[in-house]
Structure formats: structure tokens, C-alpha cells
Write a protein that holds these residues in place. Structure first.
Motif, PDB file in Angstrom:
ATOM      1  N   LEU A   1      -3.202  29.752  40.365  1.00 32.92           N
ATOM      2  CA  LEU A   1      -3.325  28.295  40.468  1.00 32.92           C
ATOM      3  C   LEU A   1      -3.274  27.658  38.709  1.00 32.92           C
ATOM      4  CD1 LEU A   1      -6.483  27.696  42.706  1.00 32.92           C
ATOM      5  CD2 LEU A   1      -3.952  27.443  43.399  1.00 32.92           C
ATOM      6  N   ARG A   2      -3.600  28.499  37.804  1.00 36.78           N
ATOM      7  CA  ARG A   2      -3.302  28.165  36.335  1.00 36.78           C
ATOM      8  C   ARG A   2      -1.755  28.029  36.192  1.00 36.78           C
ATOM      9  NH1 ARG A   2      -7.929  31.431  35.400  1.00 36.78           N
ATOM     10  NH2 ARG A   2      -6.370  33.163  34.824  1.00 36.78           N
ATOM     11  N   ASP A   3      -1.000  28.960  36.579  1.00 35.43           N
ATOM     12  CA  ASP A   3       0.479  28.907  36.542  1.00 35.43           C
ATOM     13  C   ASP A   3       0.997  27.907  37.112  1.00 35.43           C
ATOM     14  OD1 ASP A   3       0.470  31.203  35.017  1.00 35.43           O
ATOM     15  OD2 ASP A   3       0.696  32.825  36.651  1.00 35.43           O
ATOM     16  N   LEU A   4       0.509  27.441  38.500  1.00 34.82           N
ATOM     17  CA  LEU A   4       0.955  26.326  39.098  1.00 34.82           C
ATOM     18  C   LEU A   4       0.664  24.933  38.311  1.00 34.82           C
ATOM     19  CD1 LEU A   4       2.070  25.003  41.809  1.00 34.82           C
ATOM     20  CD2 LEU A   4      -0.261  25.145  42.645  1.00 34.82           C
ATOM     21  N   ARG A   5      -0.262  24.947  37.611  1.00 31.23           N
ATOM     22  CA  ARG A   5      -0.685  23.775  37.317  1.00 31.23           C
ATOM     23  C   ARG A   5       0.190  23.682  35.915  1.00 31.23           C
ATOM     24  NH1 ARG A   5      -6.005  25.015  38.588  1.00 31.23           N
ATOM     25  NH2 ARG A   5      -6.516  26.149  36.767  1.00 31.23           N
ATOM     26  N   ALA A   6       0.625  24.623  35.455  1.00 32.99           N
ATOM     27  CA  ALA A   6       1.554  24.785  34.222  1.00 32.99           C
ATOM     28  C   ALA A   6       2.929  24.356  34.613  1.00 32.99           C
ATOM     29  CB  ALA A   6       1.433  26.122  33.358  1.00 32.99           C
ATOM     30  N   VAL A   7       3.293  24.354  35.879  1.00 38.01           N
ATOM     31  CA  VAL A   7       4.396  23.675  36.246  1.00 38.01           C
ATOM     32  C   VAL A   7       4.616  22.264  36.082  1.00 38.01           C
ATOM     33  CG1 VAL A   7       6.142  23.819  38.193  1.00 38.01           C
ATOM     34  CG2 VAL A   7       4.884  25.792  37.883  1.00 38.01           C
ATOM     35  N   ARG A   8       3.681  21.586  36.192  1.00 39.23           N
ATOM     36  CA  ARG A   8       3.388  20.168  36.232  1.00 39.23           C
ATOM     37  C   ARG A   8       4.186  19.546  37.316  1.00 39.23           C
ATOM     38  NH1 ARG A   8       0.860  18.894  31.641  1.00 39.23           N
ATOM     39  NH2 ARG A   8       1.122  20.231  29.948  1.00 39.23           N
ATOM     40  N   PRO A   9       3.957  20.080  38.437  1.00 41.65           N
ATOM     41  CA  PRO A   9       4.865  19.722  39.715  1.00 41.65           C
ATOM     42  C   PRO A   9       4.326  18.011  39.820  1.00 41.65           C
ATOM     43  CG  PRO A   9       2.909  21.029  40.246  1.00 41.65           C
ATOM     44  CD  PRO A   9       3.016  21.233  38.831  1.00 41.65           C
ATOM     45  N   GLY A  10       5.542  17.362  40.633  1.00 43.26           N
ATOM     46  CA  GLY A  10       5.004  16.213  41.074  1.00 43.26           C
ATOM     47  C   GLY A  10       4.566  15.772  42.263  1.00 43.26           C
ATOM     48  N   GLY A  11       4.056  14.642  42.521  1.00 42.85           N
ATOM     49  CA  GLY A  11       3.716  14.294  44.033  1.00 42.85           C
ATOM     50  C   GLY A  11       2.695  15.086  44.393  1.00 42.85           C
ATOM     51  N   THR A  12       2.671  15.487  45.577  1.00 40.19           N
ATOM     52  CA  THR A  12       1.329  16.137  46.483  1.00 40.19           C
ATOM     53  C   THR A  12       1.545  17.494  46.307  1.00 40.19           C
ATOM     54  OG1 THR A  12       2.297  15.839  48.744  1.00 40.19           O
ATOM     55  CG2 THR A  12       0.813  14.181  47.678  1.00 40.19           C
ATOM     56  N   ALA A  13       2.596  17.909  45.813  1.00 41.93           N
ATOM     57  CA  ALA A  13       2.947  19.392  45.902  1.00 41.93           C
ATOM     58  C   ALA A  13       1.980  20.550  45.104  1.00 41.93           C
ATOM     59  CB  ALA A  13       4.416  19.758  45.287  1.00 41.93           C
TER      60      ALA A  13
END
Length: 345
Positions: free
Chosen positions: A317-329
């Protein structure tokens, strides 16, 4: 159904999986329909579309977690529309591995019915798996996306890692000295690599930059290892009504799964008793299997795998947040990650 949907509220994991199925299944069926007749029939049976006689069926084809990750990975970086071929390819590659897995493990049940090799024979099931893998690469290569070649190489590299993990897993069956680090490395290759590729392929087909693609891959790889911990726990303590496999299925085959290896190497009295039981020549009786499961728990294997799954999920989840994805993804990918690590089947 449109792949790119403007939403203010994130969907639940179950809703995302259902949406993914709706988006991917027509393209998946179209791809499988291009296979030669015998391969098409075996693949259709394995995927739950046909019964053993080739008639239409409605059996579950599995959770379809990987294609959902591919679609959301693409949507997260801004352009999900071109990711369907990648999602199809990832699902085909996954099912290639399942067809071969069932043969190598001797499993006669998957998803509450007979495995493909038990119905059609070992050779035909292996060939059907080969056909699905070839088709997976062909689907990506022919999709016309600018990143198609890179996506195909990403998937091919993951399959190579998966195969290496599988052969390592088979080698463990003949060894009594498997270490925890070796077992973790095997699971990273066998399971983590393909989930990492599912996310990375989505990113590539969604237009991600190199840094975002790498973060998505790392998210998927950590999630894959957490998923394997959860799967190994189900292989010992899962409810057959939910898993579709017999109780204690991994213990029956004396599989060197993550919680088992943690228990065997724990240095505890329970771990030593498990080692003696696991490596004796005689088949394990039903009472032996119950005792083995108890010994794994007493030696700390069950709690260790639970804790590891939680740690890996947090890192993913830390890696996911670092992607800075948009919307509800972000929310939806996180929901899928939690479902994958806290499940009953």
C-alpha cells in the motif's frame, strides 16, 4: 461496459471484480475461440464455460484478481481503455500455470469440480496450458498499443520467474532442509512475479512513466507474496466448501508451504515433531493430517504467515500511494489488496 468510468465513490472489492469480469470476459472468450477445437474445449472447461462434454456451463472461473489489477493499474495512471488485451493476457498466463500446477501437484479438484487433467488426461491438459500461454503473448503482441512490446516482455519475464519458482517448489518436495528464505524466494517467483506483471502491464498500457510502472510492479509483487501466505494458510485450514479443495490438501501432499517451513525451522518441540511426521515414509492418515495442522500452529507457522501477510500488505500500500494514482483507483486497488490477503477461498 465502459472501462473508464467517472465515479465519485469507490466500489467495493467485490464490485470491482464483477466489473472486471464484465469488461474482460468477452475479449477472453474471443481469444480462446481462436484456439484449435480440442484446446478450446479443454480451456473452456478449465475456465468454467463448458462441462466435460463440451456443453455450456456456468461454473465459476475464479476470482479474476489479476485482470482486475491490470485494468485498475491502467486507470490509476489515467488511461484504462487500452488495457483490456493486457488483462486478457495476464488471465491466460495465470490459467496456463493453473493447468500445469494441477498436473504437477496431482490435484483432482479445483473450483469445486474435477481438474482438467483428471477429465481429459495429463498430456491434453499440459498442451492446453501451453496453448493458453502462447495465446497470452499473442494477444499482447497484436494489440497495436505503442507499449505492446514492453508489455509482452514484462509478461514473458514474469512467466520465466513463475516457471523457476515452480521448479524450485518441486525440488523442495525431495528436501528436508528447506529454509524460510528459500521458501520466500520461491513464492516471490511463483506468485509475486505474475501479480507484479499484472500491475506493471496495466501501467504500461495506461501510459505510466517508468517510475510509476516500477512502483506498480512492486505493489503487485508484495501483494503476490502476501497472497501466497494467505493461500498457504487456506491450503491447511481452509473450508473445502469455500476453497473447492479437500481439507488439509497441502499437508496431504507434504507441501513445503510458507507456514509449514516456518514451523519446521522454528527449533521448537512442535517443529521437531512435525519434521518427524512430515518426512516419514508412510502415507499420512486423516488423524496424522489433523495432528500436522496442530503442530504447524503450535510451532508458530500459522501466526508467522498471518503477520507476514500483514507486513507485506502495508508495504504494498505504501508503494501504491507513491504512484500518486488519480480518481478512485487508489481506494479500489487497496480494497483488492486487502481482499487478496484476508480471504476464505
Amino acid at each position: 461496459m465502459s472501462i473508464v468510468e467517472a465515479r465519485e465513490t469507490a466500489r467495493s472489492a467485490a464490485e470491482v471484480l464483477a466489473w472486471s469480469r464484465t469488461v474482460v470476459d468477452p475479449a477472453l472468450r474471443a481469444a480462446v475461440d481462436t484456439l484449435p477445437g480440442p484446446m478450446r474445449r479443454i480451456a473452456g472447461y478449465h475456465l468454467g464455460w463448458l462441462d466435460a462434454d463440451g456443453r455450456a456451463a456456468t461454473t465459476s472461473g475464479g476470482k479474476a484478481l489479476r485482470p482486475a489489477l491490470t485494468l485498475l493499474g491502467a486507470t490509476a495512471v489515467g488511461a484504462g481503455q487500452g488495457a483490456v488485451p493486457g488483462a486478457v493476457a495476464v488471465e491466460l498466463a495465470h490459467n496456463f500455470s493453473l493447468l500445469h500446477d494441477d498436473v504437477m501437484d496431482g490435484d483432482v479438484t479445483r473450483r469445486h469440480r474435477a481438474t482438467a487433467w483428471a477429465v481429459f488426461g495429463t498430456g491434453p491438459a499440459i498442451l492446453a496450458g501451453d496453448a493458453l500461454l502462447t495465446l497470452a503473448l499473442d494477444v499482447v503482441a497484436g494489440c497495436g498499443h505503442p507499449a505492446a512490446h514492453t508489455a509482452m516482455r514484462t509478461l514473458a519475464d514474469a512467466v520465466q520467474a513463475l516457471v523457476e519458482g515452480q521448479i524450485t517448489d518441486l525440488a523442495f518436495e525431495k528436501r528436508s532442509d528447506v529454509t524460510v528464505s528459500e521458501c520466500v524466494g520461491m513464492a516471490e517467483a511463483k506468485t509475486g512475479a505474475l501479480l507484479g506483471a499484472a500491475c506493471a502491464v496495466g501501467g504500461l498500457l495506461g501510459g505510466a512513466c517508468a517510475e510509476q510502472t516500477d512502483l506498480l510492479r512492486r505493489f503487485g509483487e508484495k501483494l503476490g507474496l502476501a497472497f501466497q501466505h494467505a493461500d498457504d494458510l487456506l491450503g491447511i485450514w481452509g473450508d473445502p466448501a469455500a476453497t473447492g479443495k479437500p481439507v488439509h490438501s497441502d499437508l496431504r501432499s507434504r507441501k513445503k508451504s510458507l507456514p509449514v517451513v516456518a514451523a519446521l525451522t522454528s527449533g521448537t518441540p512442535a517443529g521437531r515433531a512435525l519434521d518427524e511426521l512430515y518426512h516419514r515414509a508412510d502415507p499420512l492418515s486423516e488423524s496424522d493430517l489433523v495432528r500436522a495442522a496442530d503442530l504447524v500452529e503450535m510451532a508458530g507457522g500459522r501466526e508467522w504467515s498471518r503477520a507476514q501477510a500483514g507486513r507485506l500488505l502495508a508495504g504494498a500500500l505504501r508503494d501504491l500511494r507513491a504512484v500518486r494514482p488519480g480518481g478512485t483507483a487508489t481506494v479500489e486497488l487497496a480494497a483488492l489488496a486487502r481482499l487478496a490477503t484476508d480471504r476464505d477461498h
